[in-house]
Write an enzyme that holds these catalytic residues in place. Structure first.
Site, PDB file in Angstrom:
ATOM      1  N   LEU A 120      54.391  31.640  51.980  1.00  0.00           N
ATOM      2  CA  LEU A 120      54.718  30.651  53.019  1.00  0.00           C
ATOM      3  C   LEU A 120      55.333  31.352  54.228  1.00  0.00           C
ATOM      4  O   LEU A 120      56.537  31.330  54.439  1.00  0.00           O
ATOM      5  CB  LEU A 120      55.659  29.588  52.460  1.00  0.00           C
ATOM      6  CG  LEU A 120      55.046  28.657  51.408  1.00  0.00           C
ATOM      7  CD1 LEU A 120      55.991  27.519  51.094  1.00  0.00           C
ATOM      8  CD2 LEU A 120      53.701  28.091  51.878  1.00  0.00           C
ATOM      9  N   HIS A 121      54.483  31.987  55.045  1.00  0.00           N
ATOM     10  CA  HIS A 121      54.983  32.619  56.263  1.00  0.00           C
ATOM     11  C   HIS A 121      54.993  31.582  57.381  1.00  0.00           C
ATOM     12  O   HIS A 121      54.797  30.395  57.134  1.00  0.00           O
ATOM     13  CB  HIS A 121      54.170  33.865  56.601  1.00  0.00           C
ATOM     14  CG  HIS A 121      52.732  33.601  56.860  1.00  0.00           C
ATOM     15  ND1 HIS A 121      52.278  33.213  58.088  1.00  0.00           N
ATOM     16  CD2 HIS A 121      51.653  33.635  56.043  1.00  0.00           C
ATOM     17  CE1 HIS A 121      50.965  33.034  58.010  1.00  0.00           C
ATOM     18  NE2 HIS A 121      50.572  33.282  56.790  1.00  0.00           N
ATOM     19  N   ALA A 122      55.229  32.036  58.608  1.00  0.00           N
ATOM     20  CA  ALA A 122      55.536  31.109  59.705  1.00  0.00           C
ATOM     21  C   ALA A 122      54.593  29.905  59.819  1.00  0.00           C
ATOM     22  O   ALA A 122      55.043  28.765  59.845  1.00  0.00           O
ATOM     23  CB  ALA A 122      55.578  31.876  61.022  1.00  0.00           C
TER      24      ALA A 122
END
Lengths: 87, 562
Positions: free
Chosen positions: A14-16
């Site tokens: 769950l990156h940006a």
């Protein structure tokens, strides 16, 4: 209160961008939404909290909703995560 | 009327228009405490800044997904609560509270194991910067106030500035700092607009809206010119336009000397619109595609997919050739989202191929994207700043690894892709024969080659006069490189500033240079000179020049006044 387990499928976790998408979806829910990763408790209406939890691909998480619209909110959040959050 | 004489021309041409004095965004960092009664006011200030930031980001998010994430961060409830609590309980002003609240998250991200997540600290800093600007009433983007065509006047321009600059509204550029080979000059040449750099005290002599005439060829600037001067220059400008129009007739003709020697004439480009624009002048292709712009114009390391799309579009645009140089960053080129350690000597430091060979995953992302784009045109690949065979072989190994991966994944690429290297370090010149046996082509980067051979920092004003590619050591090196290349039957091109130097065209032709790669604006002038030249004569000239021992003697032979 209802809850359900699911798995993160985004290759980079769950990156940006997916975190932003998740925060956007959870903010629209009228019920209180919580996410549990192991022992960590995360407010998924906050992108920074989601990102700070550094949730990787393949991690099991539990989504919990409580409030009037809990059933449909849970369904919405779970299906968004299973769908890869727009990635 | 004030007249300023300038010694150095960065990009030729005449510009006439209103001045726009660029004020860099500077934030104050000294914050005082807030009295009890002012607390509600501070909270309102912060909320208002958040609202304005949301409006700005909502507009930006339509064209760039990363701003969508920034938008979510600005609205973030945890950040909001962090700021408000600090204002209420610690009596901090909005700026100080924001600084501290964001810092907490930045520290979390900075300490993460995952490199990608560590870099997200930069996103939070970005968001904090936007909010700080709004709190202090300064512009995030200093170019926002440009509403008409202007002559841009600035202390200096960073590569990131040149990315956000509204190019269609810039008639010319004058900067107080910088040398002729700085990125400002390169960008101005690509856009075909005049530029003068290193103009002392220009910022204190000019006000916004002053009328300016800049004649970059003659090296003169007029501030608030009288009617007579203005009239004279309007005529001159029309004449220049006429000459350029005449030259356009050369577009369809090949770059061939009077006695039939055909060379290749290509362009240097950093962005897709550079290529689109330059294709109007009919070049043979793109001799240097500076992939670093793709990285510098971004808020994150561009993904394989993003790079693939860009290279594919470039390949489709560039007719017979697209030579992509792998990431050439460091030195004077930084990335907005990656922290480079401060170095004593950045040009002798961690840059270009040295970075790629250390951040191998990033390097592979780029190589895979280039390989995948190679089926859409004549794509060539080249490595910058090579000093040793170890580096070259390692880079080629990684390339082979990428090819194997793509094969396994069933993705198409051109297995015969030509792989070359920039010749820009003294070490590569000394070992030129060894390198010639292991690559498919050379491209001489004269800017760095001159700087490294002569040990002259090209950004240092005090020794600017010593930086000179007509130095016999540079000229003899160029000849050596070309001869070594030809002995091994590989073509040799040049993509540095020197390839576009009018006074050097004949000399380079005579040395046997196969490809000239210059900025789009210089293509037609160069073609004119090549078509006027005689190859046999040029060869004799080159022989004589290379025997000369001083710059002075070289100048005399080439008819250059100093």
């Amino acid at each position: 209160m209802v809850s359900k387990k699911t798995t993160i499928i985004n290759p980079s976790g769950l990156h940006a961008r997916p975190a932003g998408e998740l925060a956007k979806i959870c903010s629209r829910c009228k019920s209180d939404v919580m996410i549990y990763v192991g022992e960590k408790k995360i407010n998924p209406k906050s992108i920074l909290n989601i990102m700070a939890a550094a949730i990787r691909c393949g991690t099991d998480i539990v989504v919990e909703c409580s409030g009037e619209t809990e059933e449909e909110d849970l369904e919405l959040v779970i299906s968004a995560i299973a769908g890869g959050l727009g990635e | 009327m004030i007249t300023i004489q300038v010694e150095k021309t960065a990009s030729e041409g005449i510009g006439i228009g209103k001045a726009f004095l660029l004020h860099k965004t500077k934030l104050s960092t000294e914050f005082g405490p807030v009295s009890q009664q002012d607390i509600p006011k501070e909270i309102r200030r912060y909320e208002q800044a958040v609202e304005e930031a949301q409006a700005e980001l909502a507009a930006l998010a339509e064209s760039n997904a990363i701003f969508q994430a920034h938008l979510e961060m600005v609205k973030d409830i945890t950040l909001y609560e962090g700021v408000i609590t600090r204002i209420k309980e610690e009596g901090l002003c909005a700026e100080a509270a924001l600084h501290a609240a964001a810092e907490e998250f930045i520290a979390i991200f900075d300490s993460m194991e995952d490199e990608y997540m560590r870099e997200r600290a930069a996103d939070i800093k970005d968001v904090r910067f936007r909010l700080m600007c709004l709190l202090q009433g300064v512009k995030v983007n200093p170019f926002d106030d440009i509403r008409e065509q202007v002559i841009l006047i600035a202390e200096d321009l960073a590569p990131s500035d040149t990315a956000t600059m509204p190019a269609e509204n810039i008639l010319g550029i004058i900067t107080q700092e910088g040398g002729v080979t700085s990125h400002v000059s390169i960008m101005a040449k690509n856009l075909g607009i005049p530029a003068l750099v290193g103009v002392k005290e220009i910022c204190s002599k000019v006000k916004t809206d002053d009328t300016i005439i800049m004649d970059a060829k003659a090296g003169v600037i007029y501030i608030q010119p009288d009617d007579q001067t203005l009239k004279k220059y309007c005529q001159l400008q029309r004449k220049e336009e006429h000459i350029q129009k005449e030259r356009l007739k050369l577009k369809e003709l090949p770059p061939v000397t009077k006695d039939g020697k055909r060379v290749r004439l290509c362009i240097n480009a950093g962005r897709l619109h550079d290529i689109k624009k330059a294709m109007e002048y009919g070049p043979d292709g793109v001799g240097l595609f500076r992939s670093e712009f793709l990285y510098m114009d971004n808020t994150h390391f561009p993904t394989e997919e993003e790079q693939f799309k860009a290279y594919k579009s470039a390949a489709l645009l560039s007719c017979e050739e697209l030579t992509i140089r792998t990431l050439d960053i460091g030195g004077d080129k930084a990335l907005p989202y990656y922290i480079f350690e401060k170095e004593e000597n950045p040009f002798l430091g961690w840059r270009a191929i040295r970075i790629s060979l250390e951040l191998i995953d990033r390097f592979k992302t780029q190589l895979r994207a280039i390989l995948r784009a190679s089926v859409f045109g004549m794509v060539r690949l080249m490595f910058p700043m090579i000093i040793s065979l170890e580096e070259l072989r390692r880079a080629k190994e990684i390339l082979a690894e990428c090819m194997r991966e793509l094969e396994q994944e069933g993705l198409a690429y051109d297995p015969g892709i030509k792989v070359g290297m920039m010749i820009e370090t003294p070490a590569s010149v000394v070992m030129i024969e060894d390198f010639a046996r292991e690559v498919d082509f050379f491209s001489i980067g004269t800017n760095d080659l001159t700087q490294y051979l002569l040990a002259v920092d090209r950004g240092n004003k005090k020794i600017a006069a010593m930086y000179n590619s007509f130095h016999p050591a540079v000229l003899r090196s160029i000849r050596r490189i070309i001869e070594a290349g030809h002995r091994c039957h590989i073509p040799v091109g040049m993509c540095g500033e020197f390839a576009g130097e009018e006074k050097a065209v004949k000399l380079l032709l005579g040395m046997g240079l196969d490809e000239f790669s210059v900025s789009g604006g210089g293509v037609l002038k160069l073609k004119e000179l090549i078509r006027e030249a005689d190859f046999r004569e040029a060869k004799q000239l080159a022989g004589k020049v290379c025997e000369k021992q001083t710059i002075q003697e070289v100048y005399e032979l080439l008819g250059i006044e100093c």
